[in-house]
Write a protein that holds these residues in place. Structure first.
Motif, PDB file in Angstrom:
ATOM      1  N   VAL A 156       0.855  -1.190   0.000  1.00  0.00           N
ATOM      2  CA  VAL A 156       0.000   0.000   0.000  1.00  0.00           C
ATOM      3  C   VAL A 156       0.886   1.233   0.000  1.00  0.00           C
ATOM      4  N   PHE A 157       0.721   2.071  -1.004  1.00  0.00           N
ATOM      5  CA  PHE A 157       1.487   3.312  -1.125  1.00  0.00           C
ATOM      6  C   PHE A 157       0.553   4.486  -0.831  1.00  0.00           C
ATOM      7  N   THR A 158       0.916   5.282   0.163  1.00  0.00           N
ATOM      8  CA  THR A 158       0.143   6.476   0.513  1.00  0.00           C
ATOM      9  C   THR A 158       0.926   7.700   0.087  1.00  0.00           C
ATOM     10  N   MET A 159       0.286   8.573  -0.671  1.00  0.00           N
ATOM     11  CA  MET A 159       1.001   9.744  -1.167  1.00  0.00           C
ATOM     12  C   MET A 159       0.108  10.970  -1.165  1.00  0.00           C
ATOM     13  N   GLU A 160       0.755  12.112  -1.114  1.00  0.00           N
ATOM     14  CA  GLU A 160       0.074  13.394  -1.261  1.00  0.00           C
ATOM     15  C   GLU A 160       0.530  14.010  -2.579  1.00  0.00           C
ATOM     16  N   ILE A 161      -0.451  14.439  -3.370  1.00  0.00           N
ATOM     17  CA  ILE A 161      -0.135  15.004  -4.677  1.00  0.00           C
ATOM     18  C   ILE A 161      -0.897  16.317  -4.862  1.00  0.00           C
ATOM     19  N   GLU A 162      -0.445  17.094  -5.811  1.00  0.00           N
ATOM     20  CA  GLU A 162      -1.175  18.305  -6.172  1.00  0.00           C
ATOM     21  C   GLU A 162      -2.434  17.916  -6.964  1.00  0.00           C
ATOM     22  N   ASP A 163      -3.485  18.652  -6.729  1.00  0.00           N
ATOM     23  CA  ASP A 163      -4.760  18.371  -7.387  1.00  0.00           C
ATOM     24  C   ASP A 163      -4.703  18.877  -8.826  1.00  0.00           C
ATOM     25  N   GLN A 164      -4.273  17.987  -9.726  1.00  0.00           N
ATOM     26  CA  GLN A 164      -4.143  18.339 -11.136  1.00  0.00           C
ATOM     27  C   GLN A 164      -4.949  17.362 -11.982  1.00  0.00           C
ATOM     28  N   ARG A 165      -5.509  17.849 -13.070  1.00  0.00           N
ATOM     29  CA  ARG A 165      -6.283  17.004 -13.969  1.00  0.00           C
ATOM     30  C   ARG A 165      -5.387  15.924 -14.595  1.00  0.00           C
ATOM     31  N   GLY A 166      -5.845  14.682 -14.548  1.00  0.00           N
ATOM     32  CA  GLY A 166      -5.133  13.579 -15.159  1.00  0.00           C
ATOM     33  C   GLY A 166      -4.003  13.013 -14.328  1.00  0.00           C
ATOM     34  N   VAL A 192      -8.051  21.193   2.298  1.00  0.00           N
ATOM     35  CA  VAL A 192      -8.987  22.313   2.400  1.00  0.00           C
ATOM     36  C   VAL A 192      -8.268  23.635   2.157  1.00  0.00           C
ATOM     37  N   ALA A 193      -7.162  23.821   2.874  1.00  0.00           N
ATOM     38  CA  ALA A 193      -6.428  25.082   2.754  1.00  0.00           C
ATOM     39  C   ALA A 193      -5.633  25.157   1.462  1.00  0.00           C
ATOM     40  N   LYS A 194      -5.228  23.991   0.938  1.00  0.00           N
ATOM     41  CA  LYS A 194      -4.442  23.968  -0.293  1.00  0.00           C
ATOM     42  C   LYS A 194      -4.943  22.831  -1.177  1.00  0.00           C
ATOM     43  N   PRO A 195      -4.834  22.976  -2.497  1.00  0.00           N
ATOM     44  CA  PRO A 195      -5.397  21.973  -3.410  1.00  0.00           C
ATOM     45  C   PRO A 195      -4.531  20.720  -3.507  1.00  0.00           C
ATOM     46  N   ASN A 196      -4.482  19.942  -2.434  1.00  0.00           N
ATOM     47  CA  ASN A 196      -3.738  18.690  -2.427  1.00  0.00           C
ATOM     48  C   ASN A 196      -4.687  17.522  -2.220  1.00  0.00           C
ATOM     49  N   VAL A 197      -4.281  16.343  -2.665  1.00  0.00           N
ATOM     50  CA  VAL A 197      -5.095  15.142  -2.528  1.00  0.00           C
ATOM     51  C   VAL A 197      -4.248  14.046  -1.894  1.00  0.00           C
ATOM     52  N   LYS A 198      -4.841  13.324  -0.939  1.00  0.00           N
ATOM     53  CA  LYS A 198      -4.167  12.194  -0.318  1.00  0.00           C
ATOM     54  C   LYS A 198      -4.755  10.907  -0.887  1.00  0.00           C
ATOM     55  N   ILE A 199      -3.903  10.082  -1.479  1.00  0.00           N
ATOM     56  CA  ILE A 199      -4.359   8.897  -2.202  1.00  0.00           C
ATOM     57  C   ILE A 199      -3.597   7.665  -1.707  1.00  0.00           C
ATOM     58  N   GLN A 200      -4.314   6.534  -1.664  1.00  0.00           N
ATOM     59  CA  GLN A 200      -3.697   5.245  -1.371  1.00  0.00           C
ATOM     60  C   GLN A 200      -3.788   4.349  -2.601  1.00  0.00           C
ATOM     61  N   PHE A 201      -2.652   3.856  -3.048  1.00  0.00           N
ATOM     62  CA  PHE A 201      -2.589   2.878  -4.126  1.00  0.00           C
ATOM     63  C   PHE A 201      -2.259   1.521  -3.528  1.00  0.00           C
ATOM     64  N   THR A 202      -3.101   0.540  -3.766  1.00  0.00           N
ATOM     65  CA  THR A 202      -2.793  -0.843  -3.386  1.00  0.00           C
ATOM     66  C   THR A 202      -2.246  -1.534  -4.627  1.00  0.00           C
ATOM     67  N   VAL A 203      -0.976  -1.950  -4.553  1.00  0.00           N
ATOM     68  CA  VAL A 203      -0.257  -2.414  -5.748  1.00  0.00           C
ATOM     69  C   VAL A 203       0.325  -3.803  -5.496  1.00  0.00           C
ATOM     70  N   MET A 204       0.111  -4.707  -6.447  1.00  0.00           N
ATOM     71  CA  MET A 204       0.759  -6.016  -6.421  1.00  0.00           C
ATOM     72  C   MET A 204       2.120  -5.876  -7.092  1.00  0.00           C
ATOM     73  N   MET A 205       3.176  -6.124  -6.311  1.00  0.00           N
ATOM     74  CA  MET A 205       4.529  -5.874  -6.782  1.00  0.00           C
ATOM     75  C   MET A 205       5.126  -7.091  -7.480  1.00  0.00           C
ATOM     76  N   ASN A 206       5.863  -6.821  -8.533  1.00  0.00           N
ATOM     77  CA  ASN A 206       6.667  -7.856  -9.171  1.00  0.00           C
ATOM     78  C   ASN A 206       7.852  -8.184  -8.271  1.00  0.00           C
ATOM     79  N   GLU A 207       8.193  -9.457  -8.172  1.00  0.00           N
ATOM     80  CA  GLU A 207       9.278  -9.871  -7.279  1.00  0.00           C
ATOM     81  C   GLU A 207      10.616  -9.239  -7.655  1.00  0.00           C
ATOM     82  N   GLU A 208      10.779  -8.860  -8.914  1.00  0.00           N
ATOM     83  CA  GLU A 208      12.047  -8.298  -9.362  1.00  0.00           C
ATOM     84  C   GLU A 208      12.173  -6.802  -9.057  1.00  0.00           C
ATOM     85  N   VAL A 209      11.067  -6.179  -8.662  1.00  0.00           N
ATOM     86  CA  VAL A 209      11.066  -4.732  -8.412  1.00  0.00           C
ATOM     87  C   VAL A 209      11.304  -4.467  -6.934  1.00  0.00           C
ATOM     88  N   LYS A 210      12.247  -3.581  -6.625  1.00  0.00           N
ATOM     89  CA  LYS A 210      12.487  -3.170  -5.250  1.00  0.00           C
ATOM     90  C   LYS A 210      11.581  -1.995  -4.905  1.00  0.00           C
TER      91      LYS A 210
END
Length: 230
Positions: A156-166, A192-210
């Motif tokens: 599970v990857f949790t990240m904060e990003i700028e609220d941008q289209r696409g 609320v105060a700034k246009p940021n979004v907090k998103i969680q990506f649940t990702v199945m990782m390839n064994e070869e990827v660190k």
């Protein structure tokens, strides 16, 4: 003529409605704890309402039973609950791109409607057993499923990003390009105060990827402010 409902002891009516609330509350609490769309109160309302409808269906029309021109079918009104609950369940299903969430909660609402009908009809054993099976399915099997997924390198990857289209699709494609398979996307909260979004990506990782290398690559994408992994 007097309705059969008035001949049912008040204790019996109280017992059935309170049991419906208790059984639905157990299932609803599991949904509420994990912040699903329909939680504690919604499940109780559905189940108690279903139990009340079944009580009315079974006992509420006794005055007409002796009429030769009336065919008595106690399941007729209760059957409408089964089809009608679909509209409520549909409201808990959310689609975000290729990801669909809320199906389990919709199914749990459908089940508690059935439990309410069973309690209202006096089928207590079936209602209690169904509740136990639902709780095992939601709680125990969910943990088994999470354990099995972790064995397959589900992260599970949790990240904060700028609220941008696409930006959401760009990040999802980035995970795929870097050797991951996106299983689920959750938007936790909006800034609320700034246009940021907090998103969680649940990702199945390839064994070869660190994981460390993947995080470093994601950080280079424009608009990504932070990324953490579990």
């Amino acid at each position: 003529m007097v309705s059969l409902l008035w001949n049912v002891p008040y204790f019996e009516i109280t017992l059935r409605l309170f049991l419906a609330a208790l059984l639905a509350g157990l299932i609803g609490w599991e949904r509420e704890r994990d912040n699903h769309p329909a939680g504690f109160r919604t499940h109780i309302l559905v189940c108690v309402g279903s139990a009340l409808i079944m009580l009315i269906s079974v006992y509420g029309f006794g005055e007409f039973m002796n009429s030769p021109n009336v065919r008595f079918d106690p399941s007729r009104i209760g059957a409408q609950v089964v089809s009608g609950i679909g509209f409520l369940g549909a409201g808990t299903i959310i689609r975000q791109g290729v990801t669909v969430s809320g199906l389990t909660t919709a199914a749990s609402l459908w089940v508690v409607a059935g439990i309410g009908l069973a309690v209202g009809a006096g089928f207590m054993f079936g209602a209690v057993l169904a509740t136990a099976l639902v709780l095992v399915s939601l709680e125990v099997l969910n943990r088994v499923d999470q354990w099995a997924l972790r064995k397959n390198r589900l992260r599970v990857f949790t990240m904060e990003i700028e609220d941008q289209r696409g930006k959401l699709s760009e990040l999802a494609n980035a995970f795929v390009d870097l050797g991951g398979s996106v299983q689920k996307i959750d938007i936790k909260q909006y800034g609320v105060a700034k246009p940021n979004v907090k998103i969680q990506f649940t990702v199945m990782m390839n064994e070869e990827v660190k994981v460390e290398d993947l995080c470093d690559e994601i950080r280079t994408i424009d608009g990504v402010q932070s990324i953490q992994t579990e």
